[in-house]
Design an enzyme around this catalytic site. Structure first.
Site, short mmCIF file in Angstrom:
data_model
loop_
_atom_site.label_atom_id
_atom_site.label_comp_id
_atom_site.label_asym_id
_atom_site.label_seq_id
_atom_site.Cartn_x
_atom_site.Cartn_y
_atom_site.Cartn_z
N ASP A 283 9.34 2.92 2.06
CA ASP A 283 8.13 3.69 2.38
C ASP A 283 7.86 3.50 3.88
O ASP A 283 7.32 2.48 4.30
CB ASP A 283 6.95 3.21 1.54
N PHE B 140 0.86 -1.19 0.00
CA PHE B 140 0.00 0.00 0.00
C PHE B 140 0.89 1.23 0.00
O PHE B 140 1.64 1.48 0.94
CB PHE B 140 -0.95 0.06 1.20
N LYS C 232 2.37 10.94 7.26
CA LYS C 232 1.55 10.69 8.45
C LYS C 232 2.05 11.41 9.70
O LYS C 232 1.80 12.58 9.85
CB LYS C 232 1.37 9.18 8.64
C1 LIG Z 1 -0.96 6.01 4.35
C2 LIG Z 1 0.15 5.48 3.52
C3 LIG Z 1 0.45 6.08 2.28
C4 LIG Z 1 -0.38 7.18 1.66
O1 LIG Z 1 -0.45 8.32 2.46
P1 LIG Z 1 -1.61 9.40 2.19
O2 LIG Z 1 -1.23 10.54 3.08
O3 LIG Z 1 -2.89 8.75 2.60
O4 LIG Z 1 -1.56 9.73 0.76
C5 LIG Z 1 1.53 5.57 1.58
N1 LIG Z 1 2.29 4.57 2.06
C6 LIG Z 1 2.01 3.97 3.25
C7 LIG Z 1 2.89 2.87 3.74
C8 LIG Z 1 0.93 4.41 4.02
O5 LIG Z 1 0.64 3.81 5.16
#
Ligand SMILES: *Cc1c(COP(=O)(O)O)cnc(C)c1O
Length: 401
Positions: free
Chosen positions: A226, A141, A255
Protein backbone atom coordinates in the site's frame (compact mmCIF):
# COMPACT_ATOMS: atom_id res chain seq x y z
CA UNK A 1 -17.84 36.84 15.18
CA UNK A 2 -14.89 36.73 12.77
CA UNK A 3 -15.24 35.14 9.33
CA UNK A 4 -13.25 32.20 10.70
CA UNK A 5 -15.51 31.72 13.73
CA UNK A 6 -18.67 32.00 11.62
CA UNK A 7 -17.48 29.40 9.13
CA UNK A 8 -16.43 26.97 11.87
CA UNK A 9 -19.66 27.36 13.86
CA UNK A 10 -21.69 26.73 10.74
CA UNK A 11 -19.60 23.68 9.77
CA UNK A 12 -20.02 22.29 13.27
CA UNK A 13 -23.77 22.75 13.14
CA UNK A 14 -24.28 21.11 9.75
CA UNK A 15 -21.53 18.53 9.25
CA UNK A 16 -20.96 15.27 11.06
CA UNK A 17 -18.13 15.61 13.56
CA UNK A 18 -16.05 12.78 12.15
CA UNK A 19 -13.03 15.12 11.95
CA UNK A 20 -11.48 17.67 14.31
CA UNK A 21 -9.87 20.17 11.94
CA UNK A 22 -7.50 22.87 13.11
CA UNK A 23 -9.42 26.17 13.41
CA UNK A 24 -8.26 27.64 10.11
CA UNK A 25 -10.60 28.24 7.16
CA UNK A 26 -8.70 28.08 3.88
CA UNK A 27 -9.94 30.17 0.96
CA UNK A 28 -7.14 29.77 -1.58
CA UNK A 29 -3.73 28.18 -2.02
CA UNK A 30 -0.70 28.17 -4.26
CA UNK A 31 2.41 26.00 -4.13
CA UNK A 32 3.19 25.34 -0.47
CA UNK A 33 1.09 28.24 0.84
CA UNK A 34 -2.55 28.52 1.85
CA UNK A 35 -4.49 31.71 2.54
CA UNK A 36 -7.41 31.79 4.96
CA UNK A 37 -10.69 33.71 4.78
CA UNK A 38 -9.08 36.60 6.66
CA UNK A 39 -6.10 36.89 4.34
CA UNK A 40 -3.55 35.22 6.64
CA UNK A 41 -0.98 33.02 4.87
CA UNK A 42 0.12 29.65 6.18
CA UNK A 43 2.88 27.29 5.12
CA UNK A 44 1.39 23.87 4.35
CA UNK A 45 3.58 21.16 5.87
CA UNK A 46 0.94 18.45 5.51
CA UNK A 47 0.19 18.49 1.77
CA UNK A 48 -3.14 16.72 2.18
CA UNK A 49 -1.43 13.62 3.59
CA UNK A 50 0.64 13.44 0.35
CA UNK A 51 -2.30 14.07 -1.99
CA UNK A 52 -0.65 17.43 -2.76
CA UNK A 53 2.89 16.24 -3.52
CA UNK A 54 3.04 18.66 -6.47
CA UNK A 55 1.70 21.61 -4.48
CA UNK A 56 -1.51 23.60 -4.61
CA UNK A 57 -2.66 24.88 -7.98
CA UNK A 58 0.20 23.25 -9.87
CA UNK A 59 0.10 24.91 -13.29
CA UNK A 60 0.68 21.76 -15.35
CA UNK A 61 -2.00 19.84 -13.46
CA UNK A 62 -4.55 22.64 -13.52
CA UNK A 63 -3.98 23.16 -17.26
CA UNK A 64 -4.35 19.44 -17.94
CA UNK A 65 -7.60 19.40 -15.94
CA UNK A 66 -8.97 22.52 -17.65
CA UNK A 67 -8.21 21.19 -21.13
CA UNK A 68 -9.92 17.90 -20.32
CA UNK A 69 -12.94 19.67 -18.73
CA UNK A 70 -13.62 21.23 -22.13
CA UNK A 71 -13.51 17.89 -23.96
CA UNK A 72 -15.12 15.05 -22.04
CA UNK A 73 -15.19 14.34 -18.30
CA UNK A 74 -17.06 11.10 -17.82
CA UNK A 75 -18.08 8.17 -20.00
CA UNK A 76 -18.37 5.40 -17.39
CA UNK A 77 -16.60 2.20 -18.33
CA UNK A 78 -19.54 1.26 -20.57
CA UNK A 79 -17.52 2.87 -23.38
CA UNK A 80 -13.85 3.38 -24.14
CA UNK A 81 -12.46 6.92 -24.03
CA UNK A 82 -9.31 8.31 -25.57
CA UNK A 83 -7.29 8.94 -22.37
CA UNK A 84 -7.81 5.52 -20.81
CA UNK A 85 -5.30 3.37 -22.69
CA UNK A 86 -2.56 5.97 -22.27
CA UNK A 87 -3.22 6.26 -18.57
CA UNK A 88 -3.03 2.50 -18.01
CA UNK A 89 0.01 2.06 -20.24
CA UNK A 90 1.98 4.93 -18.69
CA UNK A 91 1.10 4.01 -15.11
CA UNK A 92 2.05 0.37 -15.68
CA UNK A 93 5.36 1.61 -17.16
CA UNK A 94 6.05 3.89 -14.19
CA UNK A 95 5.52 0.88 -11.91
CA UNK A 96 7.41 -1.57 -14.17
CA UNK A 97 4.27 -3.70 -14.07
CA UNK A 98 1.81 -4.86 -16.69
CA UNK A 99 -1.76 -4.00 -15.76
CA UNK A 100 -3.77 -1.32 -14.05
CA UNK A 101 -7.19 -1.39 -12.42
CA UNK A 102 -8.30 2.20 -11.78
CA UNK A 103 -10.56 3.29 -8.93
CA UNK A 104 -11.11 6.64 -7.19
CA UNK A 105 -10.26 6.73 -3.51
CA UNK A 106 -7.50 4.93 -1.69
CA UNK A 107 -9.88 2.75 0.28
CA UNK A 108 -11.48 1.54 -2.95
CA UNK A 109 -8.08 0.59 -4.32
CA UNK A 110 -7.29 -1.35 -1.12
CA UNK A 111 -10.67 -3.09 -1.42
CA UNK A 112 -9.75 -3.91 -5.01
CA UNK A 113 -6.42 -5.35 -3.86
CA UNK A 114 -8.22 -7.50 -1.26
CA UNK A 115 -10.70 -8.77 -3.85
CA UNK A 116 -7.91 -9.44 -6.36
CA UNK A 117 -5.89 -11.40 -3.81
CA UNK A 118 -8.87 -13.51 -2.78
CA UNK A 119 -9.88 -14.27 -6.37
CA UNK A 120 -6.26 -15.06 -7.26
CA UNK A 121 -6.12 -17.31 -4.22
CA UNK A 122 -9.15 -19.34 -5.33
CA UNK A 123 -8.55 -19.36 -9.08
CA UNK A 124 -4.77 -19.54 -9.32
CA UNK A 125 -3.36 -20.75 -6.02
CA UNK A 126 -6.15 -23.24 -5.41
CA UNK A 127 -7.23 -22.21 -1.92
CA UNK A 128 -10.51 -23.93 -0.88
CA UNK A 129 -13.54 -21.69 -1.31
CA UNK A 130 -14.10 -19.23 1.54
CA UNK A 131 -10.78 -20.02 3.25
CA UNK A 132 -8.50 -17.26 1.90
CA UNK A 133 -6.48 -15.36 4.52
CA UNK A 134 -4.71 -12.05 4.14
CA UNK A 135 -2.00 -11.08 6.62
CA UNK A 136 -1.77 -7.42 7.64
CA UNK A 137 0.34 -5.48 10.16
CA UNK A 138 -0.54 -3.94 13.50
CA UNK A 139 -1.05 -0.16 13.51
CA UNK A 140 -1.89 -0.28 9.81
CA UNK A 141 -3.92 2.35 8.03
CA UNK A 142 -5.53 1.26 4.78
CA UNK A 143 -8.75 3.29 4.74
CA UNK A 144 -12.20 3.44 6.25
CA UNK A 145 -14.53 0.91 4.64
CA UNK A 146 -16.19 -1.77 6.75
CA UNK A 147 -13.82 -4.48 5.50
CA UNK A 148 -10.71 -2.35 5.92
CA UNK A 149 -11.48 -1.26 9.49
CA UNK A 150 -12.17 -4.93 10.26
CA UNK A 151 -8.40 -5.43 10.29
CA UNK A 152 -7.45 -2.13 11.94
CA UNK A 153 -5.88 -2.20 15.41
CA UNK A 154 -6.99 1.37 16.14
CA UNK A 155 -10.02 1.27 18.48
CA UNK A 156 -11.19 4.70 17.23
CA UNK A 157 -11.29 3.49 13.65
CA UNK A 158 -12.95 0.17 14.52
CA UNK A 159 -15.27 0.36 17.53
CA UNK A 160 -19.03 0.03 16.95
CA UNK A 161 -18.69 -0.98 13.29
CA UNK A 162 -19.02 -4.74 13.67
CA UNK A 163 -19.78 -7.37 12.63
CA UNK A 164 -16.33 -7.39 11.07
CA UNK A 165 -15.19 -8.98 7.80
CA UNK A 166 -13.29 -12.22 8.54
CA UNK A 167 -10.26 -13.51 6.67
CA UNK A 168 -7.53 -11.26 8.05
CA UNK A 169 -4.65 -12.05 10.38
CA UNK A 170 -2.79 -9.24 12.17
CA UNK A 171 0.94 -9.57 12.99
CA UNK A 172 3.28 -6.99 14.55
CA UNK A 173 4.73 -4.60 11.94
CA UNK A 174 8.42 -5.24 11.29
CA UNK A 175 8.38 -8.77 12.75
CA UNK A 176 9.38 -11.40 10.17
CA UNK A 177 9.18 -14.31 12.60
CA UNK A 178 5.56 -13.50 13.41
CA UNK A 179 4.82 -13.18 9.71
CA UNK A 180 6.39 -16.56 8.93
CA UNK A 181 4.43 -18.21 11.73
CA UNK A 182 1.14 -16.68 10.61
CA UNK A 183 1.42 -18.09 7.09
CA UNK A 184 -0.60 -21.15 6.13
CA UNK A 185 -1.53 -22.83 2.83
CA UNK A 186 -4.57 -20.58 2.74
CA UNK A 187 -2.62 -17.34 2.97
CA UNK A 188 -3.17 -15.45 -0.29
CA UNK A 189 -1.51 -12.12 0.45
CA UNK A 190 0.50 -9.97 2.80
CA UNK A 191 -0.78 -6.39 2.74
CA UNK A 192 1.49 -3.76 4.29
CA UNK A 193 2.55 -0.14 4.06
CA UNK A 194 6.31 -0.01 3.32
CA UNK A 195 6.35 2.96 5.70
CA UNK A 196 3.38 3.36 8.05
CA UNK A 197 2.12 6.94 7.67
CA UNK A 198 -0.82 7.21 10.07
CA UNK A 199 1.07 5.23 12.70
CA UNK A 200 3.56 8.12 12.86
CA UNK A 201 5.78 7.65 9.78
CA UNK A 202 7.15 4.34 11.04
CA UNK A 203 10.01 2.99 8.95
CA UNK A 204 10.37 -0.78 9.38
CA UNK A 205 13.74 -2.26 10.40
CA UNK A 206 16.25 -2.65 7.54
CA UNK A 207 15.78 -6.02 5.91
CA UNK A 208 12.08 -6.26 6.74
CA UNK A 209 10.72 -5.55 3.27
CA UNK A 210 13.23 -7.88 1.55
CA UNK A 211 12.28 -10.48 4.18
CA UNK A 212 8.59 -10.07 3.35
CA UNK A 213 9.47 -10.39 -0.34
CA UNK A 214 11.42 -13.59 0.23
CA UNK A 215 8.79 -15.19 2.48
CA UNK A 216 5.89 -14.35 0.18
CA UNK A 217 7.77 -15.67 -2.87
CA UNK A 218 8.66 -18.91 -1.06
CA UNK A 219 5.07 -19.50 0.05
CA UNK A 220 3.33 -18.43 -3.18
CA UNK A 221 1.68 -15.49 -1.43
CA UNK A 222 1.10 -12.06 -2.99
CA UNK A 223 3.06 -9.14 -1.58
CA UNK A 224 0.77 -6.11 -1.73
CA UNK A 225 2.41 -2.76 -1.00
CA UNK A 226 0.00 0.00 0.00
CA UNK A 227 1.98 2.98 -1.35
CA UNK A 228 -1.00 5.34 -1.29
CA UNK A 229 0.83 7.73 1.02
CA UNK A 230 4.47 6.62 0.65
CA UNK A 231 4.52 6.34 -3.13
CA UNK A 232 4.90 8.77 -6.02
CA UNK A 233 7.94 10.72 -4.87
CA UNK A 234 7.34 11.38 -1.17
CA UNK A 235 10.30 9.37 0.14
CA UNK A 236 12.80 10.46 -2.51
CA UNK A 237 12.03 7.56 -4.81
CA UNK A 238 8.96 6.75 -6.90
CA UNK A 239 8.10 3.96 -4.42
CA UNK A 240 9.19 3.52 -0.81
CA UNK A 241 9.84 -0.18 -1.56
CA UNK A 242 12.74 0.88 -3.81
CA UNK A 243 14.80 1.99 -0.81
CA UNK A 244 15.13 -1.69 0.06
CA UNK A 245 15.43 -2.90 -3.52
CA UNK A 246 12.08 -4.65 -3.27
CA UNK A 247 9.48 -5.15 -5.99
CA UNK A 248 6.09 -6.25 -4.64
CA UNK A 249 3.48 -8.16 -6.65
CA UNK A 250 1.05 -5.30 -6.46
CA UNK A 251 1.16 -1.58 -5.77
CA UNK A 252 -1.86 0.18 -4.33
CA UNK A 253 -1.74 3.86 -5.32
CA UNK A 254 -3.88 6.89 -4.62
CA UNK A 255 -3.52 10.35 -3.10
CA UNK A 256 -0.81 12.07 -5.21
CA UNK A 257 -1.94 10.15 -8.31
CA UNK A 258 -4.81 12.64 -8.57
CA UNK A 259 -2.45 15.62 -8.29
CA UNK A 260 -4.56 17.18 -5.55
CA UNK A 261 -7.20 17.89 -8.20
CA UNK A 262 -9.40 14.79 -8.41
CA UNK A 263 -9.47 11.49 -6.55
CA UNK A 264 -7.60 8.87 -8.56
CA UNK A 265 -6.47 5.51 -7.25
CA UNK A 266 -5.31 2.28 -8.83
CA UNK A 267 -4.06 -1.21 -8.30
CA UNK A 268 -1.06 -2.00 -10.47
CA UNK A 269 0.18 -5.53 -10.93
CA UNK A 270 1.02 -8.32 -13.38
CA UNK A 271 -1.25 -9.74 -16.06
CA UNK A 272 -1.31 -13.08 -14.19
CA UNK A 273 -2.74 -11.43 -11.13
CA UNK A 274 -5.07 -8.71 -12.46
CA UNK A 275 -6.05 -11.10 -15.23
CA UNK A 276 -8.32 -12.90 -12.74
CA UNK A 277 -11.12 -10.39 -13.40
CA UNK A 278 -13.72 -10.94 -16.08
CA UNK A 279 -16.32 -8.37 -17.17
CA UNK A 280 -18.85 -7.61 -14.46
CA UNK A 281 -16.80 -9.00 -11.58
CA UNK A 282 -15.56 -5.66 -10.24
CA UNK A 283 -15.84 -2.00 -11.15
CA UNK A 284 -16.56 1.64 -10.44
CA UNK A 285 -18.65 4.22 -12.31
CA UNK A 286 -16.02 6.94 -11.90
CA UNK A 287 -12.92 4.74 -11.94
CA UNK A 288 -10.61 5.68 -14.81
CA UNK A 289 -12.79 8.57 -15.98
CA UNK A 290 -11.36 10.95 -18.63
CA UNK A 291 -10.74 13.83 -16.21
CA UNK A 292 -9.00 11.54 -13.73
CA UNK A 293 -6.89 9.99 -16.50
CA UNK A 294 -5.89 13.39 -17.92
CA UNK A 295 -4.69 14.67 -14.54
CA UNK A 296 -3.00 11.39 -13.60
CA UNK A 297 -1.24 11.26 -16.99
CA UNK A 298 0.31 14.64 -16.18
CA UNK A 299 1.29 13.37 -12.72
CA UNK A 300 2.94 10.34 -14.31
CA UNK A 301 4.78 12.52 -16.86
CA UNK A 302 6.08 14.70 -14.02
CA UNK A 303 7.29 11.67 -12.09
CA UNK A 304 8.95 10.13 -15.12
CA UNK A 305 11.69 12.78 -15.15
CA UNK A 306 12.72 11.88 -11.60
CA UNK A 307 13.08 15.56 -10.64
CA UNK A 308 10.43 15.45 -7.90
CA UNK A 309 11.94 12.31 -6.40
CA UNK A 310 15.36 13.98 -6.44
CA UNK A 311 13.99 17.09 -4.82
CA UNK A 312 12.29 15.03 -2.10
CA UNK A 313 15.55 13.20 -1.46
CA UNK A 314 17.65 16.40 -1.27
CA UNK A 315 15.22 18.48 0.76
CA UNK A 316 14.46 15.38 2.83
CA UNK A 317 18.14 15.02 3.79
CA UNK A 318 18.07 18.64 4.86
CA UNK A 319 14.81 18.21 6.80
CA UNK A 320 16.09 15.15 8.64
CA UNK A 321 19.41 16.83 9.42
CA UNK A 322 17.61 19.81 10.97
CA UNK A 323 15.11 17.64 12.86
CA UNK A 324 17.99 15.48 14.07
CA UNK A 325 19.54 18.56 15.72
CA UNK A 326 16.23 19.22 17.49
CA UNK A 327 16.12 15.62 18.69
CA UNK A 328 19.25 16.26 20.76
CA UNK A 329 17.63 19.11 22.67
CA UNK A 330 15.04 17.44 24.91
CA UNK A 331 11.94 18.92 23.23
CA UNK A 332 11.90 16.18 20.61
CA UNK A 333 12.11 12.53 21.66
CA UNK A 334 12.40 10.87 18.28
CA UNK A 335 12.32 11.61 14.58
CA UNK A 336 11.55 9.03 11.91
CA UNK A 337 10.95 9.05 8.21
CA UNK A 338 12.42 9.09 4.78
CA UNK A 339 12.64 11.79 2.15
CA UNK A 340 10.36 14.76 2.64
CA UNK A 341 8.36 12.89 5.27
CA UNK A 342 8.88 12.88 9.02
CA UNK A 343 7.13 11.79 12.17
CA UNK A 344 8.29 13.89 15.11
CA UNK A 345 7.62 12.70 18.66
CA UNK A 346 7.41 15.81 20.83
CA UNK A 347 8.25 15.46 24.52
CA UNK A 348 4.80 14.96 26.12
CA UNK A 349 5.61 17.62 28.74
CA UNK A 350 5.42 20.22 25.95
CA UNK A 351 1.86 19.27 25.02
CA UNK A 352 -0.10 16.88 22.89
CA UNK A 353 0.44 16.70 19.15
CA UNK A 354 -2.80 18.62 18.81
CA UNK A 355 -1.60 21.43 21.07
CA UNK A 356 1.71 21.67 19.20
CA UNK A 357 -0.21 21.77 15.90
CA UNK A 358 -2.38 24.62 17.24
CA UNK A 359 0.66 26.57 18.38
CA UNK A 360 2.29 26.05 14.99
CA UNK A 361 -0.89 27.33 13.38
CA UNK A 362 -0.55 30.52 15.44
CA UNK A 363 2.93 30.76 13.88
CA UNK A 364 1.37 30.29 10.42
CA UNK A 365 2.55 26.74 9.84
CA UNK A 366 0.06 23.93 9.26
CA UNK A 367 0.81 20.36 10.32
CA UNK A 368 -1.34 17.60 11.78
CA UNK A 369 -0.81 15.39 14.76
CA UNK A 370 -1.10 11.62 14.41
CA UNK A 371 -1.26 9.77 17.71
CA UNK A 372 -0.37 11.16 21.13
CA UNK A 373 2.48 13.64 20.91
CA UNK A 374 3.53 12.93 17.34
CA UNK A 375 3.28 15.43 14.51
CA UNK A 376 3.75 14.56 10.88
CA UNK A 377 5.70 16.76 8.49
CA UNK A 378 5.09 16.17 4.78
CA UNK A 379 5.40 19.39 2.76
CA UNK A 380 4.54 19.56 -0.92
CA UNK A 381 7.61 18.37 -2.85
CA UNK A 382 7.67 21.75 -4.63
CA UNK A 383 8.40 23.67 -1.39
CA UNK A 384 11.47 25.92 -1.58
CA UNK A 385 14.36 25.33 0.78
CA UNK A 386 13.85 28.85 2.16
CA UNK A 387 10.20 28.16 2.99
CA UNK A 388 11.07 24.82 4.56
CA UNK A 389 13.70 26.55 6.71
CA UNK A 390 11.19 29.20 7.67
CA UNK A 391 8.77 26.46 8.77
CA UNK A 392 11.51 24.71 10.76
CA UNK A 393 12.30 28.03 12.46
CA UNK A 394 8.66 28.34 13.50
CA UNK A 395 8.81 24.78 14.86
CA UNK A 396 11.90 25.69 16.90
CA UNK A 397 10.08 28.76 18.23
CA UNK A 398 7.11 26.65 19.34
CA UNK A 399 9.31 23.98 20.92
CA UNK A 400 11.40 26.50 22.86
CA UNK A 401 8.43 28.51 24.18
C1 LIG B 1 -4.95 7.69 2.89
C2 LIG B 1 -4.59 6.25 2.85
C3 LIG B 1 -5.54 5.29 2.46
C4 LIG B 1 -6.99 5.62 2.18
O1 LIG B 1 -7.14 6.54 1.14
P1 LIG B 1 -8.53 7.34 0.98
O2 LIG B 1 -8.38 8.05 -0.32
O3 LIG B 1 -8.61 8.28 2.15
O4 LIG B 1 -9.59 6.33 0.99
C5 LIG B 1 -5.13 3.97 2.39
N1 LIG B 1 -3.86 3.61 2.67
C6 LIG B 1 -2.92 4.51 3.06
C7 LIG B 1 -1.53 4.05 3.35
C8 LIG B 1 -3.26 5.86 3.17
O5 LIG B 1 -2.36 6.74 3.58
Amino acid sequence: MSATETAIASAEAHSAHNYHPLPVVVASAEGAWMTDVEGRRYLDLLAGYSALNFGHGNRRLIDAAKAQLERVTLTSRAFHHDRFADFCTRLAELCSMEMVLPMNTGAEAVETAVKTARKWGYRVKGVPDGMAKIIVASDNFHGRTTTIISFSTDPEARADYGPYTPGFEIVPYGDLTALREAMTENTVAVLIEPIQGEAGVLVPPAGYLPGVRELTRERNVLFIADEIQSGLGRTGKTFACEHEGVVPDMYVLGKALGGGVVPVSAVVSSADILGVFKPGEHGSTFGGNPLACAVALEVIAMLRTGEYQERAAELGDHLHRELGLLAGGGAVEAVRGRGLWAGVDIAPALGTGREISERLMEERVLVKDTHGSTIRIAPPLVISKEDLDWGLDRLRTVLSA
